[in-house]
Write a protein that holds these residues in place. Sequence first.
Motif, mmCIF file in Angstrom:
data_model
loop_
_atom_site.group_PDB
_atom_site.id
_atom_site.type_symbol
_atom_site.label_atom_id
_atom_site.label_comp_id
_atom_site.label_asym_id
_atom_site.label_seq_id
_atom_site.Cartn_x
_atom_site.Cartn_y
_atom_site.Cartn_z
ATOM 1 N N ILE A 48 9.597 1.740 -16.401
ATOM 2 C CA ILE A 48 9.193 2.949 -17.124
ATOM 3 C C ILE A 48 9.993 4.153 -16.636
ATOM 4 O O ILE A 48 10.442 4.982 -17.436
ATOM 5 C CB ILE A 48 7.679 3.196 -16.967
ATOM 6 C CG1 ILE A 48 6.903 2.088 -17.693
ATOM 7 C CG2 ILE A 48 7.290 4.568 -17.530
ATOM 8 C CD1 ILE A 48 5.423 2.087 -17.402
ATOM 9 N N ILE A 49 10.188 4.260 -15.330
ATOM 10 C CA ILE A 49 11.003 5.349 -14.793
ATOM 11 C C ILE A 49 12.406 5.290 -15.388
ATOM 12 O O ILE A 49 12.951 6.310 -15.851
ATOM 13 C CB ILE A 49 11.067 5.286 -13.253
ATOM 14 C CG1 ILE A 49 9.692 5.595 -12.649
ATOM 15 C CG2 ILE A 49 12.105 6.282 -12.712
ATOM 16 C CD1 ILE A 49 9.618 5.380 -11.152
ATOM 17 N N ALA A 58 4.980 1.177 -25.716
ATOM 18 C CA ALA A 58 4.561 -0.220 -25.556
ATOM 19 C C ALA A 58 4.297 -0.542 -24.098
ATOM 20 O O ALA A 58 3.468 -1.411 -23.764
ATOM 21 C CB ALA A 58 5.618 -1.161 -26.120
ATOM 22 N N LYS A 59 4.996 0.145 -23.209
ATOM 23 C CA LYS A 59 4.822 -0.072 -21.767
ATOM 24 C C LYS A 59 3.608 0.656 -21.218
ATOM 25 O O LYS A 59 3.105 0.315 -20.132
ATOM 26 C CB LYS A 59 6.056 0.425 -21.012
ATOM 27 C CG LYS A 59 7.319 -0.376 -21.258
ATOM 28 C CD LYS A 59 7.318 -1.622 -20.394
ATOM 29 C CE LYS A 59 8.644 -2.353 -20.440
ATOM 30 N NZ LYS A 59 8.611 -3.589 -19.634
ATOM 31 N N LEU A 60 3.115 1.664 -21.920
ATOM 32 C CA LEU A 60 2.058 2.524 -21.394
ATOM 33 C C LEU A 60 0.661 1.923 -21.554
ATOM 34 O O LEU A 60 -0.306 2.465 -21.028
ATOM 35 C CB LEU A 60 2.114 3.902 -22.053
ATOM 36 C CG LEU A 60 3.421 4.675 -21.869
ATOM 37 C CD1 LEU A 60 3.342 6.007 -22.579
ATOM 38 C CD2 LEU A 60 3.726 4.871 -20.381
ATOM 39 N N LYS A 61 0.554 0.832 -22.260
ATOM 40 C CA LYS A 61 -0.754 0.190 -22.434
ATOM 41 C C LYS A 61 -1.221 -0.472 -21.134
ATOM 42 O O LYS A 61 -2.407 -0.665 -20.916
ATOM 43 C CB LYS A 61 -0.669 -0.855 -23.553
ATOM 44 C CG LYS A 61 -0.408 -0.280 -24.932
ATOM 45 C CD LYS A 61 -0.374 -1.352 -25.995
ATOM 46 C CE LYS A 61 0.824 -2.254 -25.846
ATOM 47 N NZ LYS A 61 0.950 -3.219 -26.975
ATOM 48 N N GLY A 62 -0.267 -0.818 -20.272
ATOM 49 C CA GLY A 62 -0.599 -1.453 -19.013
ATOM 50 C C GLY A 62 -0.733 -2.963 -19.135
ATOM 51 O O GLY A 62 -0.589 -3.543 -20.193
ATOM 52 N N GLY A 64 2.088 -2.125 -11.789
ATOM 53 C CA GLY A 64 2.842 -3.070 -10.978
ATOM 54 C C GLY A 64 4.222 -2.498 -10.675
ATOM 55 O O GLY A 64 4.724 -1.629 -11.396
ATOM 56 N N GLU A 65 4.835 -2.974 -9.620
ATOM 57 C CA GLU A 65 6.111 -2.404 -9.174
ATOM 58 C C GLU A 65 7.213 -2.552 -10.220
ATOM 59 O O GLU A 65 7.967 -1.601 -10.485
ATOM 60 C CB GLU A 65 6.546 -3.064 -7.857
ATOM 61 C CG GLU A 65 5.716 -2.645 -6.652
ATOM 62 C CD GLU A 65 6.293 -3.158 -5.350
ATOM 63 O OE1 GLU A 65 7.478 -3.557 -5.348
ATOM 64 O OE2 GLU A 65 5.572 -3.155 -4.334
ATOM 65 N N GLU A 66 7.321 -3.728 -10.817
ATOM 66 C CA GLU A 66 8.420 -3.958 -11.765
ATOM 67 C C GLU A 66 8.298 -3.071 -12.993
ATOM 68 O O GLU A 66 9.261 -2.408 -13.408
ATOM 69 C CB GLU A 66 8.439 -5.427 -12.183
ATOM 70 C CG GLU A 66 9.603 -5.770 -13.114
ATOM 71 C CD GLU A 66 9.656 -7.250 -13.472
ATOM 72 O OE1 GLU A 66 10.469 -7.615 -14.348
ATOM 73 O OE2 GLU A 66 8.884 -8.042 -12.876
#
Length: 446
Positions: A424-425, A442-446, A417-419
């Motif tokens: 992550i960037i 934690a963010k990489l799980k999707g 998703g965009e947000e």
Amino acid sequence: MKQRTVSEKLGEFIYKLTYQDLPEEVRDLTKLRILDTLSCAVAGRDLPHSKIASRVAQSSNGKSTIIGCHKKVALPDAVFANGVMIHSIVQDDILSGLVHPGSTVVSAAIGVGEEIGASGTEVLTATVAGYELVGRIMSATGRFSVSSFRPSPILTTFGATAAAGKLMKLSEKQLVNAIGYAASLTPGTPNEVWWSGTMEGMFQAGVSARIGILSVILAKEGATSAPQALEGKDGFFRCWGGSTAKMEKATENLGQDFVISRMRIKAFPVCGANQRPIQIAKPLAEHKLKANDIAKIVERVGTGATSYAGLDFAGPFETQFQALMSMQFCAAAAVLDRPVTSAKFFAEHYNDPEVGELARKVELMEEEGRSLPLLEVHTIDGRIYTTGEEMPDRSIYMPNKENMAGKFRLLCTDFFGEENTSQIIDIIMDMEKMDDVRKLTAKLKG
């Protein structure tokens, strides 16, 4: 006084390297290497080989993240699966047109970093150490004495070992032993895969990353290895390169000239040898020719440019791997204006009948002294369209922030998703401020 071995010098370098030692440019480039590799993993997570690796990894339980998966698994299994996914679309970074460090180094650094709760600076420093070992062992080995072996998985085991060893805080002696195990356990991988078009080449990066983790664990537990595992009379350099003539390159300008500054990216999800030919061929698509309009395509390349496994293959194309390796397929696809920047095209349309028909009409011609490919399209009615001799735009292969952030958004927005993609960037670009890399995983799980 006893002369120090190559492994001892490299072990000391890894042990003493700090984030403060890294020039600002190297710090920034390291963040971009992480951003780049993660984008490749996300893009390839649903390909058949990635799904297999993920299923195998999920047979274990642990604290480590598989990209795109909510189940936590054991560290070696996560590193294996993530290494496979990073290499899955064959658009991960490349060194000297031959070796892909990111798939093993970043998967090991992120995996171990998550396991121990490492800070962002610790993960960045370990990543630099990993790239250093890959590039330096490659330079010291030289050209492989047997061309049937694939250099990348053999060499990148050292990168995973260095990154993991740094994060696990091995002593200098333990790092030397770990390097010895990387030298002796690294897989000897034949290149036949590129002719058959089967999946082995996709799993190799994951296996190399996992062996790097194992090398570190063994050394940490007290396992010893040969002191001259690299330069000995029957060591790594002689085994793979045939001599120790270039061994000094392993430690030349150590800590001053950083390998990560020499990394390049792929603009297209194909073999490195096909990057420039596709780029040069793409303008020919403006003539809007069909395969049945064309009598032949002559692709002029430098001496030896067609010798690597899988390059000189005109079909039939039964898998995506045969297509993305084939110089004939890539040239034909570019001339016919197929979406050659898309990994999905190669994964789903490797059997495109018109591309296959035109690929059979591509003639590869090696020419002494030629540095840039030249393509000539000869039509049935006698017209000849040719590419220019001018140097193509090199900026598309440069790992700058604009290219890497753009690639990450392109490949990851549909999944995150965009947000979350933007978040992550931002997390990666400010990684030095992170106290625990788990905030990223934690963010990489999707």
